[in-house]
Write a protein that holds these residues in place. Structure first.
Motif, PDB file in Angstrom:
ATOM      1  N   ALA A 268      22.546   6.834  45.746  1.00 52.57           N
ATOM      2  CA  ALA A 268      21.500   7.736  45.227  1.00 52.57           C
ATOM      3  C   ALA A 268      20.129   7.359  45.763  1.00 52.57           C
ATOM      4  O   ALA A 268      19.260   8.214  45.907  1.00 52.57           O
ATOM      5  N   LEU A 269      19.941   6.059  46.086  1.00 53.55           N
ATOM      6  CA  LEU A 269      18.644   5.634  46.621  1.00 53.55           C
ATOM      7  C   LEU A 269      18.499   6.023  48.091  1.00 53.55           C
ATOM      8  O   LEU A 269      17.395   6.209  48.592  1.00 53.55           O
ATOM      9  N   LEU A 270      19.628   6.105  48.798  1.00 55.74           N
ATOM     10  CA  LEU A 270      19.575   6.309  50.245  1.00 55.74           C
ATOM     11  C   LEU A 270      19.696   7.767  50.654  1.00 55.74           C
ATOM     12  O   LEU A 270      19.132   8.182  51.654  1.00 55.74           O
ATOM     13  N   ARG A 271      20.472   8.539  49.880  1.00 50.38           N
ATOM     14  CA  ARG A 271      20.871   9.843  50.403  1.00 50.38           C
ATOM     15  C   ARG A 271      19.766  10.878  50.214  1.00 50.38           C
ATOM     16  O   ARG A 271      18.948  10.776  49.307  1.00 50.38           O
ATOM     17  N   PRO A 272      19.739  11.870  51.072  1.00 45.31           N
ATOM     18  CA  PRO A 272      18.789  12.967  50.921  1.00 45.31           C
ATOM     19  C   PRO A 272      19.271  13.960  49.871  1.00 45.31           C
ATOM     20  O   PRO A 272      20.466  13.996  49.559  1.00 45.31           O
ATOM     21  N   THR A 273      18.351  14.725  49.300  1.00 46.93           N
ATOM     22  CA  THR A 273      18.730  15.808  48.394  1.00 46.93           C
ATOM     23  C   THR A 273      17.928  17.040  48.771  1.00 46.93           C
ATOM     24  O   THR A 273      16.726  17.098  48.536  1.00 46.93           O
ATOM     25  N   ARG A 274      18.564  17.978  49.416  1.00 48.25           N
ATOM     26  CA  ARG A 274      17.884  19.225  49.801  1.00 48.25           C
ATOM     27  C   ARG A 274      18.722  20.388  49.307  1.00 48.25           C
ATOM     28  O   ARG A 274      19.555  20.916  50.032  1.00 48.25           O
ATOM     29  N   PRO A 275      18.538  20.774  48.048  1.00 49.91           N
ATOM     30  CA  PRO A 275      19.423  21.782  47.474  1.00 49.91           C
ATOM     31  C   PRO A 275      19.233  23.162  48.100  1.00 49.91           C
ATOM     32  O   PRO A 275      18.098  23.599  48.280  1.00 49.91           O
ATOM     33  N   GLN A 276      20.333  23.775  48.449  1.00 47.50           N
ATOM     34  CA  GLN A 276      20.350  25.177  48.868  1.00 47.50           C
ATOM     35  C   GLN A 276      21.547  25.791  48.187  1.00 47.50           C
ATOM     36  O   GLN A 276      22.617  25.175  48.177  1.00 47.50           O
ATOM     37  N   PRO A 277      21.402  26.977  47.610  1.00 49.57           N
ATOM     38  CA  PRO A 277      22.515  27.527  46.819  1.00 49.57           C
ATOM     39  C   PRO A 277      23.803  27.675  47.628  1.00 49.57           C
ATOM     40  O   PRO A 277      24.897  27.515  47.079  1.00 49.57           O
ATOM     41  N   GLN A 278      23.699  27.914  48.934  1.00 44.05           N
ATOM     42  CA  GLN A 278      24.925  28.117  49.729  1.00 44.05           C
ATOM     43  C   GLN A 278      25.772  26.859  49.788  1.00 44.05           C
ATOM     44  O   GLN A 278      26.975  26.922  49.986  1.00 44.05           O
ATOM     45  N   LYS A 279      25.134  25.689  49.624  1.00 47.83           N
ATOM     46  CA  LYS A 279      25.888  24.435  49.734  1.00 47.83           C
ATOM     47  C   LYS A 279      26.873  24.275  48.594  1.00 47.83           C
ATOM     48  O   LYS A 279      27.846  23.536  48.711  1.00 47.83           O
ATOM     49  N   TYR A 280      26.586  24.939  47.468  1.00 49.43           N
ATOM     50  CA  TYR A 280      27.367  24.645  46.269  1.00 49.43           C
ATOM     51  C   TYR A 280      28.438  25.687  45.985  1.00 49.43           C
ATOM     52  O   TYR A 280      29.009  25.717  44.908  1.00 49.43           O
ATOM     53  N   ILE A 281      28.699  26.539  46.977  1.00 47.34           N
ATOM     54  CA  ILE A 281      29.798  27.494  46.825  1.00 47.34           C
ATOM     55  C   ILE A 281      31.103  26.773  47.157  1.00 47.34           C
ATOM     56  O   ILE A 281      31.144  25.928  48.053  1.00 47.34           O
ATOM     57  N   ASN A 282      32.157  27.111  46.417  1.00 46.01           N
ATOM     58  CA  ASN A 282      33.452  26.494  46.701  1.00 46.01           C
ATOM     59  C   ASN A 282      33.925  26.868  48.097  1.00 46.01           C
ATOM     60  O   ASN A 282      33.683  27.972  48.562  1.00 46.01           O
ATOM     61  N   TYR A 283      34.617  25.940  48.718  1.00 44.71           N
ATOM     62  CA  TYR A 283      35.141  26.187  50.065  1.00 44.71           C
ATOM     63  C   TYR A 283      36.365  27.082  49.982  1.00 44.71           C
ATOM     64  O   TYR A 283      37.305  26.798  49.230  1.00 44.71           O
ATOM     65  N   GLU A 284      36.348  28.165  50.726  1.00 50.76           N
ATOM     66  CA  GLU A 284      37.552  28.986  50.809  1.00 50.76           C
ATOM     67  C   GLU A 284      37.676  29.492  52.232  1.00 50.76           C
ATOM     68  O   GLU A 284      37.569  30.693  52.499  1.00 50.76           O
ATOM     69  N   SER A 285      37.843  28.577  53.152  1.00 53.57           N
ATOM     70  CA  SER A 285      38.030  28.887  54.567  1.00 53.57           C
ATOM     71  C   SER A 285      36.888  29.708  55.141  1.00 53.57           C
ATOM     72  O   SER A 285      37.099  30.565  55.982  1.00 53.57           O
ATOM     73  N   GLY A 286      35.675  29.462  54.670  1.00 56.06           N
ATOM     74  CA  GLY A 286      34.529  30.081  55.309  1.00 56.06           C
ATOM     75  C   GLY A 286      34.084  31.398  54.710  1.00 56.06           C
ATOM     76  O   GLY A 286      32.969  31.831  54.964  1.00 56.06           O
ATOM     77  N   VAL A 287      34.917  32.071  53.932  1.00 52.27           N
ATOM     78  CA  VAL A 287      34.478  33.316  53.302  1.00 52.27           C
ATOM     79  C   VAL A 287      34.069  33.034  51.863  1.00 52.27           C
ATOM     80  O   VAL A 287      34.410  31.988  51.309  1.00 52.27           O
TER      81      VAL A 287
END
Lengths: 121, 336
Positions: free
Chosen positions: A30-49
């Motif tokens: 948590a100290l090292l990693r970046p946090t740049r929230p974008q809503p698209q990042k948090y969509i479930n993966y379903e083969s790109g669609v």
């Protein structure tokens, strides 16, 4: 505290150790990693669609029969382990008793087999 | 793990030493297996070199990977069940750490001398199934859910051959305690792999499936389910599952070495001698590497099974075979 309980206290300590290790790693990260929230990042993966419907879909209960069979055989294992440690003392008596027990369980397995529930269609 | 040091420790000091050794015992074999087998041996078997840039022959690759995963952004899918999603890696790793406890590294070099030994290990190892199911359910993704359910179906099916294959060893040794199982092997004058060869084969196949290593990797089948229950995990949380998987591989190999290959003992050397406490862990480590080599060799050699073939192998072949093994072992034990 008795030695018996102490030996299980170590089990608890190691469980806590695992929790501490995971927490520490996540904390360092948590100290090292970046946090740049974008809503698209948090969509479930379903083969790109975009995901269709809900992720918690219904699924076939073919697991149900296997789970029941598993419970049956696991209980069997619970009986076999104490018997296995004392077989030398029981001798022929223990052998015959367990042979009957295993035979009955095998009958159950053969019945399930003949009924066709061991197929995974 | 303390008597060999010939020092008197208070309980809390003893516990700190155990914690340090426990961390080493989980992480060091994991790193060794991943580097030796997954990075290098697998590469050579596929006619490539594997990692070569970081350090001599890529020896520092693991540290580079760890640094990379540590810097990754932590992503929770917005629809995920946050608590279940976050708790799953904890459950899996707790199961792994409790599993390492039972391994005896010498006549008095052990973490804790549980009288239930191998039975405890088998019980704790199945806790990781719950973590896998939690990961599959908590992700709220179709791939993850299918992967989690497949994992549950596979792990419960192969739990049984695993448990039943161990019973043969327990019958021969007459105890569940792993340290006493090792000592009884040197009493017999023969490692249990020879009288229990059938049990050893069943054990090998069952741990291959329990660890979801190919050819039994349907829960994470990347050509069908992306990565199954790990689909939504990224960065460090993914790495935690990865560590747990390979640490469990190392521990199951070490348990196999303890049950079938005589644990810390060397033939023709007194197994209860004082110096065995020092070299015992290394002997166990070498035997562990031997069994882990078999796991990774199968992994590289065979193509993936179909789900129905997997269930058929477990229920119609391995379980009857394991029961047969128990009966034959019991008859021999009573008659001779």
């Amino acid at each position: 505290m008795s030695d018996f309980l102490r030996s299980y206290l170590t089990v608890g300590i190691f469980g806590l150790l695992a929790v501490a290790l995971v927490s520490a790693l996540l904390g360092i990260s948590a100290l090292l990693r970046p946090t740049r929230p974008q809503p698209q990042k948090y969509i479930n993966y379903e083969s790109g669609v975009d995901p269709v419907g809900t992720g918690w879909g219904q699924s076939n209960v073919r697991y149900y029969i296997f789970a029941l069979l598993f419970v049956m055989f696991d209980v069997e294992a619970v009986f076999i382990f104490p018997w296995a440690t004392r077989l030398e003392a029981y001798g022929t008596f223990g052998l015959v008793e367990m042979a009957i027990f295993i035979f009955i369980l095998l009958l159950g397995l053969v019945y399930a087999w003949r009924k066709g529930v061991l197929r995974w269609i | 793990m303390l008597t060999p040091l010939a020092l008197e420790f208070a309980y809390w000091q003893e516990t700190i030493v155990k914690i340090v050794i426990g961390l080493v015992a989980v992480l060091l074999p994991t790193g060794a297996l991943v580097y030796m087998f997954l990075f290098k041996m697998m590469s050579f078997m596929q006619s490539r070199l594997g990692p070569m840039e970081t350090g001599p022959h890529g020896a520092m690759q693991l540290l580079a990977e760890f640094g990379k995963f540590l810097q990754k952004e932590d992503i929770f899918p917005s629809k995920a069940d946050r608590w279940v999603f976050a708790a799953a890696p904890f459950v899996v790793l707790v199961s792994t750490f409790m599993l390492v406890l039972v391994l005896p590294g010498g006549p008095s070099a052990y973490f804790t001398d549980l009288s239930t030994g191998i039975y405890f290990a088998l019980a704790v190892s199945s806790v990781s199934v719950i973590g896998t199911l939690m990961a599959g359910w908590g992700s709220n993704s179709k791939y993850a859910l299918l992967g989690g359910l497949r994992a549950a179906g596979q792990l419960i099916a192969y739990e049984l051959p695993l448990v039943l294959s161990v019973v043969g060893v327990v019958i021969m040794a007459g105890t569940l305690n792993l340290r006493e199982i090792v000592l009884s092997q040197s009493d017999f004058g023969i490692w249990f792999i020879i009288p229990q060869f059938l049990g050893f084969l069943i054990y090998l196949i069952a741990i291959q499936a329990e660890l979801t290593q190919p050819p039994f990797d349907m829960p994470v089948a990347e050509s069908e389910l992306v990565t199954g229950y790990l689909t939504e995990y990224s960065g460090l949380r993914f790495l935690l599952f990865f560590i747990a998987e390979f640490a469990t591989a190392a521990i199951f190999s070490a348990i196999g070495a303890t049950l079938f290959l005589g644990g810390w003992t060397i033939p023709f050397v007194d197994p209860t001698a004082e110096f065995m406490n020092y070299i015992g862990p290394f002997v166990l480590g070498i035997k562990m590497i031997g069994i882990a080599f078999l796991i990774f060799w199968f992994r590289v050699t065979y193509p993936r099974f179909r789900e129905d073939q997997l269930q058929r192998l477990a229920w119609k072949f391995l379980i009857p075979l394991a029961l047969f093994n128990i009966v034959v072992t019991a008859v021999f034990k009573v008659v001779f």
